[in-house]
Enzyme design. Structure first.
Site, PDB file in Angstrom:
ATOM      1  NE  ARG A 119      -0.551  -0.085   4.949  1.00 20.77           N
ATOM      2  CZ  ARG A 119      -1.155  -0.120   6.121  1.00 20.77           C
ATOM      3  NH1 ARG A 119      -2.456  -0.018   6.209  1.00 20.77           N
ATOM      4  NH2 ARG A 119      -0.462  -0.264   7.235  1.00 20.77           N
ATOM      5  CB  CYS A 123       5.097   9.925  -6.227  1.00 20.70           C
ATOM      6  SG  CYS A 123       6.053  11.433  -6.111  1.00 20.70           S
ATOM      7  CG  ASN A 157      -5.116   4.393   6.431  1.00 21.87           C
ATOM      8  OD1 ASN A 157      -6.054   4.488   7.227  1.00 21.87           O
ATOM      9  ND2 ASN A 157      -4.005   3.727   6.710  1.00 21.87           N
ATOM     10  CD  GLU A 158      -1.461   4.804   9.918  1.00 17.20           C
ATOM     11  OE1 GLU A 158      -0.655   4.055   9.334  1.00 17.20           O
ATOM     12  OE2 GLU A 158      -1.740   4.687  11.117  1.00 17.20           O
ATOM     13  CD  GLU A 330      -5.832   2.708  11.819  1.00 14.30           C
ATOM     14  OE1 GLU A 330      -4.812   2.072  12.170  1.00 14.30           O
ATOM     15  OE2 GLU A 330      -6.062   3.019  10.645  1.00 14.30           O
ATOM     16  CD1 TRP A 338       1.631  -2.866  13.041  1.00 18.06           C
ATOM     17  CD2 TRP A 338       3.345  -1.765  13.956  1.00 18.06           C
ATOM     18  NE1 TRP A 338       1.110  -1.925  13.913  1.00 18.06           N
ATOM     19  CE2 TRP A 338       2.145  -1.237  14.481  1.00 18.06           C
ATOM     20  CE3 TRP A 338       4.560  -1.220  14.389  1.00 18.06           C
ATOM     21  CZ2 TRP A 338       2.115  -0.203  15.413  1.00 18.06           C
ATOM     22  CZ3 TRP A 338       4.531  -0.185  15.321  1.00 18.06           C
ATOM     23  CH2 TRP A 338       3.326   0.308  15.816  1.00 18.06           C
ATOM     24  CD  GLU A 378      -2.536  -4.553   8.815  1.00 14.45           C
ATOM     25  OE1 GLU A 378      -3.760  -4.471   9.007  1.00 14.45           O
ATOM     26  OE2 GLU A 378      -1.786  -3.565   8.667  1.00 14.45           O
ATOM     27  CD  GLN A 379      -1.532 -14.742   7.944  1.00 14.90           C
ATOM     28  OE1 GLN A 379      -1.493 -15.864   8.407  1.00 14.90           O
ATOM     29  NE2 GLN A 379      -1.565 -14.515   6.647  1.00 14.90           N
ATOM     30  CG  MET A 380       0.968 -13.076  12.482  1.00 11.90           C
ATOM     31  SD  MET A 380       0.250 -14.613  13.079  1.00 11.90           S
ATOM     32  CE  MET A 380       1.139 -14.800  14.617  1.00 11.90           C
ATOM     33  CG  HIS A 381      -2.982  -5.896  13.895  1.00  9.13           C
ATOM     34  ND1 HIS A 381      -4.024  -5.537  14.719  1.00  9.13           N
ATOM     35  CD2 HIS A 381      -2.189  -4.801  13.800  1.00  9.13           C
ATOM     36  CE1 HIS A 381      -3.865  -4.276  15.090  1.00  9.13           C
ATOM     37  NE2 HIS A 381      -2.762  -3.805  14.547  1.00  9.13           N
TER      38      HIS A 381
END
Ligand code: GAL
Length: 657
Positions: A119, A123, A157-158, A330, A338, A378-381
């Site tokens: 993601r 630029c 986003n961010e 969030e 991460w 992000e499966q470990m989040h």
């Protein structure tokens, strides 16, 4: 900036705080949506953020929109009584778009083109992508702008996540050249401002200016500073275009953007001035693990709580960006995926973070995310639910926080006590020219913030253009470039002011001021900084129970030497209400200096126990215990316990009124 006739409130004191959650309907079978929405409402949530990465589902092929699924998701969430925060999907341009304009992707500092597959692969300087981003933002806004359930918009986003503000693409180079031409008018003016005579760096026209990366040794710091200013302006301009695309179809709905923690590559004060409210993404455990400001000991002690000042520092910083309106878009609900190491929060921390945000005036706390994704990056989040739909530990804490908030009621006004001035441009100066490893304006601001907060003080982190009226103490930890306008405003105050080293040490063109530092600040504190030294770890100058580390100056001044090292070097000077620190104080000295100045400013500092912090709002004191053990609230904080008690468990929250 707010205009005089702007109907928006000047402070958020009477905004209720909503709890919400980040939800990705496109990740789940449609037959789960109704139950999910009902469960959100039942948990005490009233907001749900969707849409911010869904471009490939909204527009699977160029010009072919598939609104059906999103229409149904919006209706389902709306039917459950939830207010929807709609994100525009511009942080994740789809493959077909990247293939159509491959040069829309940024280049990293090594000049390498990034690739598709995660993601933020764009630029900010690429005009073609900006037009596509406007188009998709306008399309989403046109579709849902009038929908009564859409209570807020989030652009993108961010910005800046994954190191994406500074881009070394051709588009960035061309944009930078145009920006320089508008700023300087002539190559001669640019050469003079940057001092390009040094090392024969003079250019004959703006087309000869390259980006400051890949030089044999360091590029001119003035070149870097202007490139950072340009890159920041590019983010602000890009966001304005996205806001305009939304506004055309949703004229009065709040627009926000979710910024990050410890990210300084663009000027958040400038971004926030355009937004209706600034929101940020709070991951206290990940930040503690990732950021170099914390010792190994602190990382271990607070591994499951986050350092007690991480969340609060950002709350107090972002509250100053959009005229007082801010929230948490969030909130970490469990382990993230991460950081180097990803422990689970101590039981109680999700509730604590939520109530602490309320204490600092948030109008939203939204958890990331409703359900843990079993697939992809992000499966470990963690989420509030496990991938199988069962509740994760965060869920009960959200319920508890919702019940507490209902019992606490209205927020009320926060006191104006300490203003701590932080400027993004100052951080760009120290990032470009740290002079000593690890030195940074942000780090110094954070160190002074934690010293003040450990004294139980209420702090507003403000930009250099903010009003300073009504404060009892002003802290200027590290502000290398100081405008005449700020000095004039400081002269108009009557409270104690503590200035840190390096403040006033550079002109706006990144040069040493003609009459030597502190430059313009000399009007407030007459002095000449004769020379400066940076000090490696272990090379400290000790005083009476304290030491100065990292940085020390030799100053010529008629002021009184207030804190002197054993070897005769002066650490802190004082003249009337002004103090100038000619070295970086350690925590003990910072505590002494700030405590004395706070008392002179009419405040009542309270030595907070390690890991315990307080924030006042609406005549109440919100105390949080980040320590892993039971601790008593100090006697200096009084009142009847409305929530909790004077003996506070680990991760406890007590409210006194
Ligand atoms: C944020 C981001 C989210 C998600 C989250 C994981 O930086 O906005 O999309 O990636 O981190 O902690």
């Amino acid at each position: 900036m707010m205009k005089a006739n702007d109907p928006r409130p000047a402070s958020n004191s009477n905004q209720p705080m909503h709890l919400g959650v980040c939800y990705y309907p496109e990740h789940w079978p449609e037959d789960r949506w109704v139950a999910d929405a009902a469960a959100m409402a039942a948990m005490g949530l009233s907001r749900v953020r969707i849409g911010e990465f869904a471009w490939s589902r909204i527009e699977p092929e160029p010009g072919r929109y598939d609104w059906g699924w999103l229409d149904r998701a919006v209706e389902t969430l709306s039917d459950a009584g939830l207010g929807i925060i709609m994100g525009t999907p511009t942080a994740t341009p789809p493959k077909w778009l990247v293939d159509a304009m491959p040069d829309m992707i940024g280049r990293d500092r090594q000049g390498r083109l990034r690739t598709f597959g995660s993601r933020r692969h764009y630029c900010f300087s690429h005009e073609g992508y900006a037009r596509e981003a406007e188009r998709i933002s306008a399309a989403v806004a046109e579709r849902y702008g009038a929908h009564p359930a859409i209570v807020m918009w989030q652009t993108d986003n961010e910005y800046g996540c994954h190191d994406t503000v500074l881009s070394y693409s051709e588009a960035a180079r061309d944009g930078f050249r145009r920006w320089l031409a508008a700023k300087y008018g002539s190559a001669a003016a640019l050469n003079a401002a940057w001092g390009n005579v040094f090392w024969s760096m003079e250019v004959r026209d703006f087309g000869e200016v390259e980006l400051p990366h890949l030089t044999t040794t360091e590029a001119n710091p003035a070149h870097w500073l202007d490139f950072r200013r340009y890159s920041s302006d590019a983010v602000i301009a890009w966001n304005r275009r996205m806001m305009a695309a939304i506004r055309a179809h949703a004229a009065t709905t709040d627009i926000t953007h979710n910024v990050m923690g410890f990210v300084t590559e663009f000027d958040h004060h400038a971004l926030g001035a355009d937004l209706d409210l600034t929101t940020w993404d709070s991951y206290p455990l990940g930040f503690l693990e990732q950021f170099p400001f914390f010792s190994e000991e602190e990382k271990r002690a607070y591994a499951r709580q986050g350092h007690p000042d991480i969340a609060a520092f950002h709350h107090d910083l972002y509250r100053g960006c959009s005229a007082g309106r801010w929230g948490v878009m969030e909130q970490q609900p469990g382990p993230v995926n991460w950081a180097r190491y990803n422990p689970a929060p101590l039981p109680g921390m999700v509730r604590l973070w939520t109530l602490e945000a309320f204490a600092h005036g948030a109008e939203l706390v939204s958890y990331f995310r409703w359900r843990q994704a079993p697939f992809a990056q992000e499966q470990m989040h963690a989420g509030l639910h496990r991938p199988d739909g069962s509740e994760a530990p965060g869920a009960n804490e959200v319920r508890a926080a919702a019940a507490d908030l209902a019992a606490i009621g209205d927020g009320g006004n926060a006191p104006k006590s300490v203003a701590l001035i932080f400027d993004y441009e100052g951080e760009w100066v120290t990032a470009t020219q740290p002079h000593g490893a690890g030195l940074s304006a942000l780090r110094t601001a954070f160190d002074w913030y934690r010293a003040a907060r450990a004294l139980g003080l209420d702090i507003d982190v403000v930009g250099p253009d903010a009003s300073l009226d009504g404060y009892g103490l002003i802290l200027i930890p590290c502000l290398p470039i100081v405008s005449e306008a700020l000095v004039t405003r400081l002269e108009g105050t009557a409270c104690p002011i503590v200035i840190g080293p390096r403040s006033g040490s550079k002109t706006a063109d990144f040069a040493i001021p003609e009459a030597l530092p502190p430059g313009t600040l000399g009007r407030l504190f007459p002095a000449r900084v004769l020379h400066v030294e940076s000090l490696r770890p272990g090379l400290a100058h000790a005083g009476d129970g304290w030491a100065v580390t990292g940085w020390i100056e030799t100053v010529e001044t008629g002021a009184e030497a207030e804190h002197i090292c054993a070897d005769g070097r002066v650490a802190v000077w004082r003249q009337g209400r002004m103090r100038y620190c000619s070295a970086l104080p350690d925590a003990v000295l910072a505590d002494r200096v700030i405590a004395s100045a706070a008392i002179e400013g009419g405040m009542h500092p309270v030595a907070m126990p390690e890991g315990m912090r307080v924030r006042r709002r609406g005549g109440r004191s919100f105390v949080v215990n980040y320590a892993p053990e039971v601790q008593a609230v100090p006697a200096g904080i009084g009142g009847e316990a409305l929530v909790g008690a004077r003996m506070m468990p680990a991760a406890g929250v007590s409210v006194f009124g």
